[in-house]
Each structure stands twice: as C-alpha cells, then as structure tokens.
Scaffold this motif. Structure first.
Motif, PDB file in Angstrom:
ATOM      1  N   ILE A 192      30.355  37.040  57.518  1.00 37.17           N
ATOM      2  CA  ILE A 192      30.938  38.764  57.424  1.00 37.17           C
ATOM      3  C   ILE A 192      31.964  39.332  56.810  1.00 37.17           C
ATOM      4  O   ILE A 192      32.183  39.258  56.398  1.00 37.17           O
ATOM      5  N   ARG A 193      33.139  38.423  57.230  1.00 40.19           N
ATOM      6  CA  ARG A 193      34.453  38.235  55.994  1.00 40.19           C
ATOM      7  C   ARG A 193      34.183  37.922  54.861  1.00 40.19           C
ATOM      8  O   ARG A 193      34.330  39.135  54.185  1.00 40.19           O
ATOM      9  N   GLY A 194      33.120  37.072  54.885  1.00 39.54           N
ATOM     10  CA  GLY A 194      32.660  37.297  53.337  1.00 39.54           C
ATOM     11  C   GLY A 194      32.166  37.904  52.141  1.00 39.54           C
ATOM     12  O   GLY A 194      32.315  38.399  51.045  1.00 39.54           O
ATOM     13  N   ILE A 195      30.794  38.349  53.359  1.00 37.69           N
ATOM     14  CA  ILE A 195      30.355  39.176  52.995  1.00 37.69           C
ATOM     15  C   ILE A 195      30.831  41.003  52.525  1.00 37.69           C
ATOM     16  O   ILE A 195      30.636  41.767  51.561  1.00 37.69           O
ATOM     17  N   ASN A 196      31.912  41.268  53.910  1.00 44.29           N
ATOM     18  CA  ASN A 196      32.905  41.978  53.079  1.00 44.29           C
ATOM     19  C   ASN A 196      34.037  42.202  52.424  1.00 44.29           C
ATOM     20  O   ASN A 196      33.578  43.197  51.280  1.00 44.29           O
ATOM     21  N   SER A 197      34.145  41.300  52.011  1.00 40.81           N
ATOM     22  CA  SER A 197      35.388  41.365  50.797  1.00 40.81           C
ATOM     23  C   SER A 197      34.424  41.303  49.269  1.00 40.81           C
ATOM     24  O   SER A 197      34.810  41.974  48.902  1.00 40.81           O
ATOM     25  N   ALA A 198      33.344  40.360  49.299  1.00 38.52           N
ATOM     26  CA  ALA A 198      32.234  40.506  47.642  1.00 38.52           C
ATOM     27  C   ALA A 198      32.490  42.211  47.542  1.00 38.52           C
ATOM     28  O   ALA A 198      32.341  42.559  46.637  1.00 38.52           O
ATOM     29  N   TYR A 199      31.707  42.408  48.225  1.00 36.69           N
ATOM     30  CA  TYR A 199      31.421  43.449  48.652  1.00 36.69           C
ATOM     31  C   TYR A 199      32.143  44.948  48.433  1.00 36.69           C
ATOM     32  O   TYR A 199      32.489  45.787  47.460  1.00 36.69           O
ATOM     33  N   ILE A 200      32.909  44.858  49.500  1.00 35.28           N
ATOM     34  CA  ILE A 200      34.475  45.732  49.014  1.00 35.28           C
ATOM     35  C   ILE A 200      34.594  45.402  47.070  1.00 35.28           C
ATOM     36  O   ILE A 200      35.084  47.178  46.969  1.00 35.28           O
ATOM     37  N   HIS A 201      35.341  44.531  46.731  1.00 36.89           N
ATOM     38  CA  HIS A 201      35.782  43.986  45.711  1.00 36.89           C
ATOM     39  C   HIS A 201      34.576  44.654  43.912  1.00 36.89           C
ATOM     40  O   HIS A 201      34.941  45.018  43.158  1.00 36.89           O
ATOM     41  N   ALA A 202      33.334  44.339  44.641  1.00 34.82           N
ATOM     42  CA  ALA A 202      31.287  44.614  43.561  1.00 34.82           C
ATOM     43  C   ALA A 202      32.082  45.839  44.173  1.00 34.82           C
ATOM     44  O   ALA A 202      31.997  46.710  42.190  1.00 34.82           O
ATOM     45  N   LYS A 203      31.938  46.805  44.756  1.00 37.17           N
ATOM     46  CA  LYS A 203      31.763  47.433  44.756  1.00 37.17           C
ATOM     47  C   LYS A 203      33.202  49.027  44.149  1.00 37.17           C
ATOM     48  O   LYS A 203      32.935  50.195  43.518  1.00 37.17           O
ATOM     49  N   LYS A 204      34.162  48.471  43.743  1.00 37.80           N
ATOM     50  CA  LYS A 204      35.019  48.900  43.546  1.00 37.80           C
ATOM     51  C   LYS A 204      35.288  48.765  41.543  1.00 37.80           C
ATOM     52  O   LYS A 204      36.158  50.278  41.432  1.00 37.80           O
ATOM     53  N   VAL A 205      34.411  48.011  41.154  1.00 39.12           N
ATOM     54  CA  VAL A 205      34.490  47.929  39.447  1.00 39.12           C
ATOM     55  C   VAL A 205      32.823  48.729  39.067  1.00 39.12           C
ATOM     56  O   VAL A 205      32.821  48.696  38.150  1.00 39.12           O
TER      57      VAL A 205
END
Length: 357
Positions: A163-176
C-alpha cells in the motif's frame, strides 16, 4: 501468502545434503518464497547469500530452500534448518512472520532475521528496505511519460509495504501530471508469471501505457514488450534484459551488506535483536539505470529526487496530503512518521480503488 511444497522439500534435501558441519564454521540458512531464478525478489536475496560466501569463505556455510509457501511448510523448513545446526536463519518474506517467531521460541540459541515483518524477540531481528523511496522516483517518471494518463499497478498482497508503494508512486505521478489515473490489479501472489502476465495485459487493455509492479517476475515487462509503446520498471532486481525494450529503470534490493554485517555479528558473538529499515541513502534500495527512452529533463528530475531522498533533504511522504476519504493527513511541509508508514492501511486522496480485505 506464497508457495510450492514439493520443490521446497527437494531443495531442502539437496541444500542440507550439500552442507558440511565443521564446528568452526558458522552455518547460515535462507528461506526463500520464490525460486532463485525468479529474476526479482528471491534472486536478489540469493545474491546476498552469495556475497556472504564470498566475504567469509570457508568460515561460513550457507544453505537455502526456495519456493517455500507462506504457512505451515515454512515452519517445517525453518525447524529442520535449526535442527541441522544453523546458527543464523534469514526468513525472507512477510508471510513467514509468525512461523519465524514460533520456531525461534523453540531454538533460543539460533538467531533469526525476518524480512519486512514487525515482530521481534530476543533472538529475532527484523529488516526491510524503504522501497517506497524508489516508488517515488518511478511515479515521477510514470507521470511524466504516460500519454494515455493511465498507469497500471500490479499489486501482490494488501499489506502495508504494498500500500505504501502504491501511494508513493501515485503521489509523485500526480504531482507532475494532474490528469493521471491509477488502475490497480491485485494478483494475490508474489511470484506467478502467468498471473502477472495476465494482470499486465488486462491493465494494458484498460489503457495503461505504464506498468508498475510489486510482484517478482519479469512477466509484466514481457507483456509490455509484446504490446509495444508501453513502459515498465524492474522490480527488486535490475531486470536489465529489458532495458532495450520497455524497462526504463528499476528498484534494486541490495541485501548483501546487511547479510554480511549480521553474519559477522553472529561470528563475533555481538549479534543483538534490532529493527532495520534502510533506503536509498544507506544503499539498501538502488535505482537502476534510467535509460535514454526517458527524456533528458525527466531523467534529470528523477536523478535529483533520488539524491534528495538519499540525503534526507526530501521525504517521499511530505504534505499537504489527505487520506482517500478527504480527511487531512499531513499538513504542508509535514512528513509521515515511521509508525504510520509501517502500518499504512489507507490510500491517499485521488486513488479511485478499494483496498481488499
């Protein structure tokens, strides 16, 4: 949560048969959830085992059992390793946690090291890597490179690490890329090339042109290669055989220094129960070569993020961030504490999916 009993039994027989039992040798056992040839998670753990052999030569003896299911069979394998004289046993999957604790109670003079878990004892340590730091880098690249604005994610089991991995990837994809969308398929396996390939193909059919994975085989990269114009990332190991195709970078798990250090501690009689959680800065998480398929400016941004994560100038979970239901989680500039991350059981705002029970 993982598998295969007949192979495990055969491997144990061969592994133990190959062992010498010289009294002056430290015997180190490894319990693997997948085959050593999986190209990912177990492959890298076995590279760590080989590093122990290289570091200590004839002062150490290693044995391993591959493809051990997470469940009762794991306890049997650990017990037999202890009975056969192992001084130190590394149990390398989250689902071995309770079995490790159970066997450790029976063999108080044997030292145990459990990967990615949280239960310790006087003779049980835990260790893990901050894989979510690598997911942040991947998310940035994914958000920048997707043309369909759909990123597919192959998840293994709904545990905090994943779950951490999904959140981290999503947060940083969404930022850009504010338009990015994540589609998640739970494979309920760590290593099953057929299931992983099917998941990748299903995500591609749903419009994903970037595939992320928290499973152990190269099958998703093979599916991306067949599809064309789809990119992916190596998981746990570099998976460099696909670097001329869909693989644009990777997360590399580097267990060797830890395994050498902990084996040395047993040899010297200084071993103590510890909890270790290291990331890019300590070298436990590596970022594989970012290929020229990634635009130069995106590559530079990803390298800069890697540096900031490694030096502690940036934390992958930095506010403002809300939970999926919109409730505030982190204020602007606030970073997540390790306790919350270790037990993470929620998605961040923007992910349109449910975490399975």
């Amino acid at each position: 949560m993982k598998r295969r009993t007949l192979l495990a039994s055969a491997a144990l027989a061969m592994g133990l048969a190959s062992a010498g039992f010289a009294a002056d040798k430290t015997k180190v056992g490894f319990v693997y959830v997948g085959p050593v040839g999986d190209g990912g998670w177990t492959y890298e753990h076995d590279q760590g085992r080989k590093a122990v052999v290289e570091a200590f030569g004839d002062k150490v003896e290693t044995v391993y059992v591959e493809s051990v299911p997470e469940g009762p069979d794991a306890e049997r394998v650990m017990t037999q390793m202890a009975l056969e004289g192992a001084d130190l046993i590394f149990t390398t999957s989250f689902g071995y946690m309770d079995q490790t604790i159970n066997v450790a109670k029976k063999f108080p003079n044997v030292k145990f090291e459990h990967a990615t878990g949280y239960k310790t004892a006087d003779n049980v340590s835990v260790y893990s890597a901050r894989f979510y730091e690598g997911r942040a880098v991947q998310g940035h690249i994914a958000g920048k490179m997707t043309e369909s604005n759909v990123v597919g994610y192959i998840a293994s089991f709904p545990i905090p690490e994943v779950i951490r991995g999904i959140n981290s990837a999503y947060i940083h994809a969404k930022k850009v890329n504010p338009d990015v969308e994540f589609k998640i398929i739970w494979a309920y396996t760590w290593f099953d090339p057929a299931k992983e390939a099917d998941a990748a193909k299903a995500l591609i059919e749903q419009g994903a042109d970037v595939i992320l994975q928290h499973t152990d085989s190269t099958a998703p990269l093979a599916a991306a290669s067949e599809a064309g114009n789809v990119i992916g990332f190596g998981q746990a190991s570099d998976m460099a055989e696909y670097k001329d195709g869909p693989r644009v970078s990777s997360i590399i798990d580097n267990w060797a220094p830890y395994y050498i250090e902990r084996t040395q501690a047993v040899m010297e009689g200084t071993w103590e129960s510890v909890s270790t959680w290291d990331g890019i800065g300590a070298g436990m998480v590596g970022i594989g070569e970012i290929t020229d398929k990634v635009p130069a400016d995106v590559k530079a941004e990803a390298e800069a993020m890697k540096f900031e994560l490694a030096t502690g100038k940036y934390h992958a979970f930095t506010g403002p961030l809300n939970k999926q239901d919109g409730t505030p989680w982190l204020a602007a500039g606030e970073t997540a504490d390790d306790g919350t991350l270790a037990g993470m059981n929620f998605y961040v705002e923007g992910i349109d999916a449910e975490i399975p029970n």
